[in-house]
Write a protein that holds these residues in place. Sequence first.
Motif, PDB file in Angstrom:
ATOM      1  N   ASP A  94       0.818  -1.211   0.000  1.00  0.00           N
ATOM      2  CA  ASP A  94       0.000   0.000   0.000  1.00  0.00           C
ATOM      3  C   ASP A  94       0.856   1.267   0.000  1.00  0.00           C
ATOM      4  OD1 ASP A  94      -2.336  -1.453  -0.017  1.00  0.00           O
ATOM      5  OD2 ASP A  94      -2.610  -1.385   2.158  1.00  0.00           O
ATOM      6  N   ALA A  95       2.077   1.160   0.496  1.00  0.00           N
ATOM      7  CA  ALA A  95       2.957   2.327   0.585  1.00  0.00           C
ATOM      8  C   ALA A  95       3.638   2.653  -0.745  1.00  0.00           C
ATOM      9  CB  ALA A  95       4.010   2.116   1.669  1.00  0.00           C
ATOM     10  N   ILE A  96       3.527   1.756  -1.728  1.00  0.00           N
ATOM     11  CA  ILE A  96       4.128   2.019  -3.039  1.00  0.00           C
ATOM     12  C   ILE A  96       3.173   2.922  -3.819  1.00  0.00           C
ATOM     13  CG2 ILE A  96       5.004   1.013  -5.186  1.00  0.00           C
ATOM     14  CD1 ILE A  96       5.566  -1.565  -3.638  1.00  0.00           C
ATOM     15  N   THR A  97       3.474   4.210  -3.819  1.00  0.00           N
ATOM     16  CA  THR A  97       2.626   5.213  -4.461  1.00  0.00           C
ATOM     17  C   THR A  97       3.434   5.989  -5.494  1.00  0.00           C
ATOM     18  OG1 THR A  97       3.176   6.907  -2.815  1.00  0.00           O
ATOM     19  CG2 THR A  97       1.296   5.444  -2.325  1.00  0.00           C
ATOM     20  N   GLU A  98       2.797   6.941  -6.129  1.00  0.00           N
ATOM     21  CA  GLU A  98       3.443   7.693  -7.211  1.00  0.00           C
ATOM     22  C   GLU A  98       4.504   8.675  -6.726  1.00  0.00           C
ATOM     23  OE1 GLU A  98       0.205   9.401  -9.372  1.00  0.00           O
ATOM     24  OE2 GLU A  98      -0.129   7.592 -10.575  1.00  0.00           O
ATOM     25  N   GLU A  99       4.656   8.837  -5.414  1.00  0.00           N
ATOM     26  CA  GLU A  99       5.722   9.712  -4.928  1.00  0.00           C
ATOM     27  C   GLU A  99       7.015   8.938  -4.646  1.00  0.00           C
ATOM     28  OE1 GLU A  99       5.224  11.505  -1.076  1.00  0.00           O
ATOM     29  OE2 GLU A  99       3.854   9.920  -0.437  1.00  0.00           O
ATOM     30  N   ILE A 100       6.955   7.605  -4.709  1.00  0.00           N
ATOM     31  CA  ILE A 100       8.132   6.784  -4.434  1.00  0.00           C
ATOM     32  C   ILE A 100       9.051   6.753  -5.650  1.00  0.00           C
ATOM     33  CG2 ILE A 100       8.949   4.507  -3.720  1.00  0.00           C
ATOM     34  CD1 ILE A 100       7.220   5.991  -1.623  1.00  0.00           C
ATOM     35  N   ALA A 101      10.342   6.917  -5.418  1.00  0.00           N
ATOM     36  CA  ALA A 101      11.332   6.806  -6.489  1.00  0.00           C
ATOM     37  C   ALA A 101      11.798   5.366  -6.652  1.00  0.00           C
ATOM     38  CB  ALA A 101      12.537   7.710  -6.202  1.00  0.00           C
ATOM     39  N   VAL A 102      12.175   4.763  -5.522  1.00  0.00           N
ATOM     40  CA  VAL A 102      12.787   3.429  -5.540  1.00  0.00           C
ATOM     41  C   VAL A 102      12.300   2.633  -4.339  1.00  0.00           C
ATOM     42  CG1 VAL A 102      14.967   2.149  -5.433  1.00  0.00           C
ATOM     43  CG2 VAL A 102      14.872   4.326  -6.661  1.00  0.00           C
ATOM     44  N   THR A 103      12.023   1.358  -4.540  1.00  0.00           N
ATOM     45  CA  THR A 103      11.814   0.445  -3.413  1.00  0.00           C
ATOM     46  C   THR A 103      13.117  -0.316  -3.164  1.00  0.00           C
ATOM     47  OG1 THR A 103      10.962  -1.297  -4.883  1.00  0.00           O
ATOM     48  CG2 THR A 103       9.348   0.141  -3.814  1.00  0.00           C
ATOM     49  N   LEU A 104      13.486  -0.438  -1.908  1.00  0.00           N
ATOM     50  CA  LEU A 104      14.662  -1.195  -1.485  1.00  0.00           C
ATOM     51  C   LEU A 104      14.172  -2.269  -0.523  1.00  0.00           C
ATOM     52  CD1 LEU A 104      17.731  -1.653  -1.288  1.00  0.00           C
ATOM     53  CD2 LEU A 104      17.785   0.111   0.498  1.00  0.00           C
ATOM     54  N   ILE A 105      13.987  -3.481  -1.058  1.00  0.00           N
ATOM     55  CA  ILE A 105      13.328  -4.540  -0.296  1.00  0.00           C
ATOM     56  C   ILE A 105      14.179  -5.805  -0.307  1.00  0.00           C
ATOM     57  CG2 ILE A 105      11.259  -5.970  -0.098  1.00  0.00           C
ATOM     58  CD1 ILE A 105       9.741  -3.793  -1.647  1.00  0.00           C
ATOM     59  N   THR A 106      14.375  -6.382   0.877  1.00  0.00           N
ATOM     60  CA  THR A 106      14.982  -7.709   0.977  1.00  0.00           C
ATOM     61  C   THR A 106      13.863  -8.735   0.853  1.00  0.00           C
ATOM     62  OG1 THR A 106      16.808  -6.938   2.349  1.00  0.00           O
ATOM     63  CG2 THR A 106      16.281  -9.283   2.440  1.00  0.00           C
ATOM     64  N   GLU A 107      13.972  -9.606  -0.144  1.00  0.00           N
ATOM     65  CA  GLU A 107      12.851 -10.504  -0.442  1.00  0.00           C
ATOM     66  C   GLU A 107      12.484 -11.381   0.748  1.00  0.00           C
ATOM     67  OE1 GLU A 107      11.337 -13.693  -3.813  1.00  0.00           O
ATOM     68  OE2 GLU A 107      13.474 -13.547  -3.367  1.00  0.00           O
ATOM     69  N   VAL A 108      13.483 -11.964   1.403  1.00  0.00           N
ATOM     70  CA  VAL A 108      13.245 -12.791   2.588  1.00  0.00           C
ATOM     71  C   VAL A 108      13.893 -12.104   3.783  1.00  0.00           C
ATOM     72  CG1 VAL A 108      13.676 -15.012   3.703  1.00  0.00           C
ATOM     73  CG2 VAL A 108      13.128 -14.934   1.259  1.00  0.00           C
ATOM     74  N   GLY A 109      13.084 -11.760   4.781  1.00  0.00           N
ATOM     75  CA  GLY A 109      13.576 -11.032   5.940  1.00  0.00           C
ATOM     76  C   GLY A 109      14.573 -11.840   6.755  1.00  0.00           C
ATOM     77  N   TYR A 110      15.575 -11.146   7.288  1.00  0.00           N
ATOM     78  CA  TYR A 110      16.668 -11.838   7.968  1.00  0.00           C
ATOM     79  C   TYR A 110      16.295 -12.347   9.358  1.00  0.00           C
ATOM     80  CZ  TYR A 110      17.734  -7.954  11.167  1.00  0.00           C
ATOM     81  OH  TYR A 110      17.678  -7.005  12.152  1.00  0.00           O
ATOM     82  N   THR A 111      15.316 -11.742  10.019  1.00  0.00           N
ATOM     83  CA  THR A 111      14.962 -12.214  11.367  1.00  0.00           C
ATOM     84  C   THR A 111      13.901 -13.302  11.330  1.00  0.00           C
ATOM     85  OG1 THR A 111      13.464 -10.308  11.528  1.00  0.00           O
ATOM     86  CG2 THR A 111      15.590 -10.137  12.660  1.00  0.00           C
ATOM     87  N   THR A 112      12.761 -13.020  10.731  1.00  0.00           N
ATOM     88  CA  THR A 112      11.642 -13.970  10.769  1.00  0.00           C
ATOM     89  C   THR A 112      11.584 -14.886   9.553  1.00  0.00           C
ATOM     90  OG1 THR A 112      10.083 -12.506   9.634  1.00  0.00           O
ATOM     91  CG2 THR A 112      10.298 -12.255  12.031  1.00  0.00           C
ATOM     92  N   GLY A 113      12.281 -14.526   8.482  1.00  0.00           N
ATOM     93  CA  GLY A 113      12.179 -15.311   7.257  1.00  0.00           C
ATOM     94  C   GLY A 113      10.943 -14.987   6.448  1.00  0.00           C
ATOM     95  N   ARG A 114      10.247 -13.901   6.794  1.00  0.00           N
ATOM     96  CA  ARG A 114       9.051 -13.508   6.045  1.00  0.00           C
ATOM     97  C   ARG A 114       9.421 -13.215   4.595  1.00  0.00           C
ATOM     98  NH1 ARG A 114       5.899  -9.389   4.120  1.00  0.00           N
ATOM     99  NH2 ARG A 114       3.705  -9.326   4.762  1.00  0.00           N
TER     100      ARG A 114
END
Length: 397
Positions: A143-163
Amino acid sequence: MTDFNWTRDQFHIPQGMIYLDGNSLGPLPKMAPARVVEMMERQWGEQLITGWNASGWMAQPTRVGDRIARLIGAEPGHVVMGDTLSIKVFQALAAALRLNPNRKVILSDSGNFPSDLYIAEGLIDLLGNGLELRIVAPEDIEDAITEEIAVTLITEVGYTTGRKHDMAKLTARAHKMGVITVWDLAHSAGAVPVDLAGAGADFAVGCTYKYLNGGPGAPAFIYVAPRHAEVAQPALAGWMGHARPFAFEQDYDAGKGIERMRVGTPPVLAMTALEASLDVWDKVDMADIRARSVELCERFIAGVEENCPQLTLCSPRDADVRGSQVSFKFDNGYAVIQALIAEGVIGDFRAPDVMRFGFTPLYTTDKDVDEAIEILTRILRGALWDKPEFLERKAVT
């Protein structure tokens, strides 16, 4: 069909050890020492500097990159090796921002590895120009990916929970909003099937010392999608990324395609060790890896929850949104992990209270899982973790 009995035999696991920390550092491929010694003695020793040509050291980063590409669903010729993951995050993020110059927001989530966020903050401080880092909860990222965002920086699998994020879904959302994507595959490469090309990812980075078993400090990789390869501008304009490095020109001229993302001298020794592991990976099907990983994780979760009610599962219960690790919370989790290590079961701890266990089908068996559960149960029931030597924090947790 992947032969997991064969793959287990390709790695050195110390006698009596149950290794559940391949999500932090993979074990030694048995062929790596001989491969590195051969490189040192025959290539470095006998060829010296001529080895750059005679043994193909200069081409090694792209050659190895193509071997990694198969495991992450990347197009051939669009992955290159070298430097550390932090440097590759910096390169990818800086290049992505330049492709979206009229927007000022980098979007990430609170489950991201802190180093990625530090890199983003440092880049913002360096560039200024009104840039900001926006951090939301992992479940709120779409939901936070809107038209004001330039770049998303996302780790596909989270390092703590593995989400595990849905790369295809989030990338599609980003592109609909005119956003460039940077994916960190540190806990994905070699752990879960990745399809960068199919998802339409713009940039991706990852390390090779975890599931890919390249060894401590093994080099990182960077992917640039074909549509960006000739226009992406590397902020770190290193000698090896120049179009004509041996022309020794004073001004920088970016190399062709992915070559421009090279920075420093290739780590030849480290990549030689990594190639010994990739020889094993060449015989592995990622679909088989994923299916076996889910089996191992489910077995561990069921056994721990049945026998260790003191622990709280903090990884997603749904395997579809979980990587290849399982994490449990416990107030004295650090001490429990130290007690496990003393009994030959290797996991690790992430502050403030998370115990992590990685499941790597190349060498982890059902027997390993069952014995780890048995030992963990005994430690918890007897409070065997409550000893001074287990409570004292070490430098690396």
